[in-house]
Design a protein around this motif. Structure first.
Motif, short mmCIF file in Angstrom:
data_model
loop_
_atom_site.label_atom_id
_atom_site.label_comp_id
_atom_site.label_asym_id
_atom_site.label_seq_id
_atom_site.Cartn_x
_atom_site.Cartn_y
_atom_site.Cartn_z
N THR A 105 11.09 -7.11 -7.98
CA THR A 105 10.73 -6.00 -7.08
C THR A 105 11.82 -4.94 -7.06
N THR A 106 11.44 -3.75 -6.63
CA THR A 106 12.38 -2.66 -6.39
C THR A 106 12.03 -2.01 -5.06
N PRO A 107 13.00 -1.37 -4.39
CA PRO A 107 12.70 -0.72 -3.11
C PRO A 107 11.72 0.44 -3.27
N VAL A 108 10.89 0.63 -2.26
CA VAL A 108 9.96 1.76 -2.23
C VAL A 108 10.71 2.97 -1.69
N MET A 109 10.72 4.06 -2.47
CA MET A 109 11.45 5.26 -2.07
C MET A 109 10.89 5.81 -0.76
N GLY A 110 11.81 6.05 0.20
CA GLY A 110 11.42 6.65 1.47
C GLY A 110 10.83 5.68 2.48
N LYS A 111 10.71 4.39 2.12
CA LYS A 111 10.16 3.39 3.04
C LYS A 111 11.14 2.23 3.10
N GLU A 112 12.02 2.31 4.07
CA GLU A 112 13.08 1.32 4.20
C GLU A 112 12.49 -0.06 4.49
N GLY A 113 13.02 -1.05 3.79
CA GLY A 113 12.58 -2.42 4.00
C GLY A 113 11.37 -2.83 3.20
#
Length: 590
Positions: A105-113
């Protein structure tokens, strides 16, 4: 938990601690090694120690098979991602390891957590995994099956300082996963098992589209097809630490200056006079030069009138001829196997995406690459490694570019012999000259310790789009340039139908990491399935103004997921560039 040992995470129990040599360690100690830490416990006496070991091993077997585990999360930097989806410059990618499988997985830009899952691999997807050392930094190489037919494989390299712990966790969870599968088989009706075996595995292909919720619905036939060797560590990958080529049998050394050569003549043996007189070979023409003592000859009945004429003259003994070293007959080595050729193709795709990585491996010679591109120029580094324990000779590297993509200068090798385990770096400087689709090739030639000459040619991970410079264009600029490029030959278009499922995120990765186009957003028909890109092909050719020529290129990719097809349109001011890049896109996406 500092006061709690989770036996469900136990990897093994070591009777007799590896710390027992420490004077502060009491007697009768043993180690419990988990995926998180190592515990050392001490019993009161030897009998008590044996009872503890029996109870613990039984509890571990039961807990590992039944109890759930926590998910382990490792932050990694993807160094080789053939599909070009994961960010390669930071440690934002997560490997989430659990008893169900591994989620990437990778973090979703602009959506913390929030995390976006790109791949989910159940453990039956694994072909092999192993540790690598790259410039002194640990990494984990993972080779997974790309579809349910188990015919295609994709290789990834993830860098993490805890790569050893990550590999141990994978091994632990695979054992637990297999325990679960055996329990499921025991609980299943025998008729269902027979039906699963008779129907075989799923047909068609998927490219890492399975998610965690799908694991429970996966056909049992996948597990009953055939037993996979999940712990296979045979040598298929570059620069691994867990394998070594078997040493060749030692050859008897020949010493041309040994005892058999230039040895002093053997001293003559004294022979009694009577024996000399009675011997039928007393008159030896090759007798030693030191004369024997004069002995009166016994009288004979018939004297020989030619005895004096035929008497042997004193001669100096001749030395034996110097032995000649046998000429080694060199034979051609067997060609590369189909599996090796396929692996080289996967490494080529990975090197294009990650600007380097494994390139070639025939079991003896391994070659890695590093690609540094600045505008129209490129510095290409080869790392040659003799993975065997014996030297290779007559080593030669040749680069050819019949299509004329670039002008280049390949550095000379300092030696043509590479000792066992030795490494050698070779640099090539190159500059793009023409927009052509055909890639240059490199040929490796050497003679191994068994007198077999290996000659192998592979494609270099240098293509026309390697010299692309992404161009961030506004919607207005892109639309204006797109409308201008309508001249004869300035557009090239083709419909592609790949053999694997079309996945938009994978197409984005190819567009940005391999083709080096900047994605253009905001166009009227731009959607998840319609993407635009812009780039400038940098060349070393000088224009009329004395500056190096840059060729603007625009691309549009339309995906029809239902029909599993893509329409690719290239537009460029130079028709040759449009055709060359279209052929390159086709070679990468098919």
């Amino acid at each position: 938990h500092r006061t709690f040992v989770d036996l469900a995470k136990c990897c093994f129990i070591r009777p007799g601690s590896n710390k027992q040599d420490n004077p502060d360690t009491p007697a009768h100690c043993f180690d419990i090694v988990t995926v998180e830490r190592e515990w050392t416990l001490c019993a009161e006496n030897a009998d008590n120690e044996q009872q503890w070991l029996k109870l613990l091993t039984k509890a571990v077997d039961e807990d590992v098979a039944i109890l759930p585990d926590e998910e382990l999360v490792f932050k990694v930097k993807p160094k080789v991602d053939p599909l070009g989806i994961l960010p390669s410059n930071d440690y934002s990618t997560s490997l989430k390891v659990s008893a169900h499988g591994i989620s990437v997985t990778t973090p979703v830009m602009g959506k913390e957590g929030q995390e976006l899952e790109h791949y989910f691999w159940v453990y039956t997807d694994f072909y092999k995994w192993t540790l690598l050392s790259q410039a002194g930094k640990l990494a984990l190489l993972v080779n997974v099956f790309a579809d349910a037919t188990f015919n295609r494989r994709i290789e990834y390299i993830f860098r993490n300082k805890d790569a050893l712990r990550l590999a141990t966790a994978i091994e632990f969870f695979i054992e637990k996963f297999m325990c679960w599968m055996h329990i499921r088989l025991e609980l299943m009706d025998s008729t269902l098992i027979a039906a699963a075996v008779s129907t075989g595995g799923a047909t068609g292909g998927r490219l890492h589209t399975l998610n965690a919720e799908d694991v429970a619905q996966e056909s049992q036939a996948q597990y009953a097809q055939q037993e996979l060797n999940l712990l296979d560590f045979d040598m298929d990958d570059l620069n691994v630490e867990d394998t070594a080529a078997a040493p060749a049998a030692a050859k008897p050394a020949f010493d041309p200056f040994g005892d058999a050569f230039l040895a002093p003549p053997v001293a003559p043996v004294a022979v009694p006079a009577a024996a000399v007189a009675s011997s039928p070979v007393a008159e030896d023409a090759f007798a030693p030069s030191v004369p024997a003592p004069a002995v009166p000859a016994p009288p004979v009945e018939h004297s020989d009138p030619f005895a004096e004429l035929l008497a042997p003259a004193a001669v100096t003994p001749e030395l034996p001829p110097a032995p000649v070293a046998p000429v080694r007959e060199v034979k051609d080595a067997a060609p590369l196997t189909a599996a090796q050729t396929t692996q080289h193709r996967l490494w080529l795709i990975g090197a294009l995406s990650a600007n380097g990585g494994p390139l070639y491996d025939d079991g003896t010679l391994q070659v890695a690459s590093k690609i540094e591109t600045r505008g129209s120029q490129c510095r290409f580094s080869f790392m040659h490694i003799n993975h065997s324990s014996e030297p290779i000779t007559e080593f030669k590297v040749t680069v050819t570019d019949p299509a004329g993509l670039m002008r280049f200068e390949l550095g000379e090798l300092p030696t043509s012999e590479l000792e066992g385990g030795a490494r050698l770096t070779q640099i090539m400087m190159a500059e793009c000259q023409h927009a052509v689709a055909e890639a240059p090739q490199v040929t490796f030639t050497y003679v191994d310790a068994t007198a077999h000459r290996r000659t192998a040619t592979i494609d270099l991970p240098l293509i026309v789009t390697s010299f692309n410079e992404p161009q961030a264009l506004s919607t207005e600029d892109f639309s204006a340039r797109w409308q201008q490029l309508v001249g004869a030959g300035q557009e090239a278009q083709e419909v592609l139908k790949p053999s694997y499922p079309v996945v938009p995120t994978q197409v984005y990765g190819v567009l940005t990491s391999m083709l080096k186009f900047a994605r253009v957003e905001g166009l009227p028909d731009a959607t998840e399935f319609v993407v635009y890109g812009a780039a400038t092909l940098r060349t070393g050719v000088l224009g009329e103004d004395g500056e190096k020529v840059g060729i603007d290129c625009l691309v549009k990719i339309e995906m029809n997921v239902q029909a599993n097809a893509m329409r690719v349109t290239l537009r460029s001011v130079q028709p040759a560039a449009a055709q060359a890049i279209l052929k390159t896109v086709k070679s990468l996406l098919l």
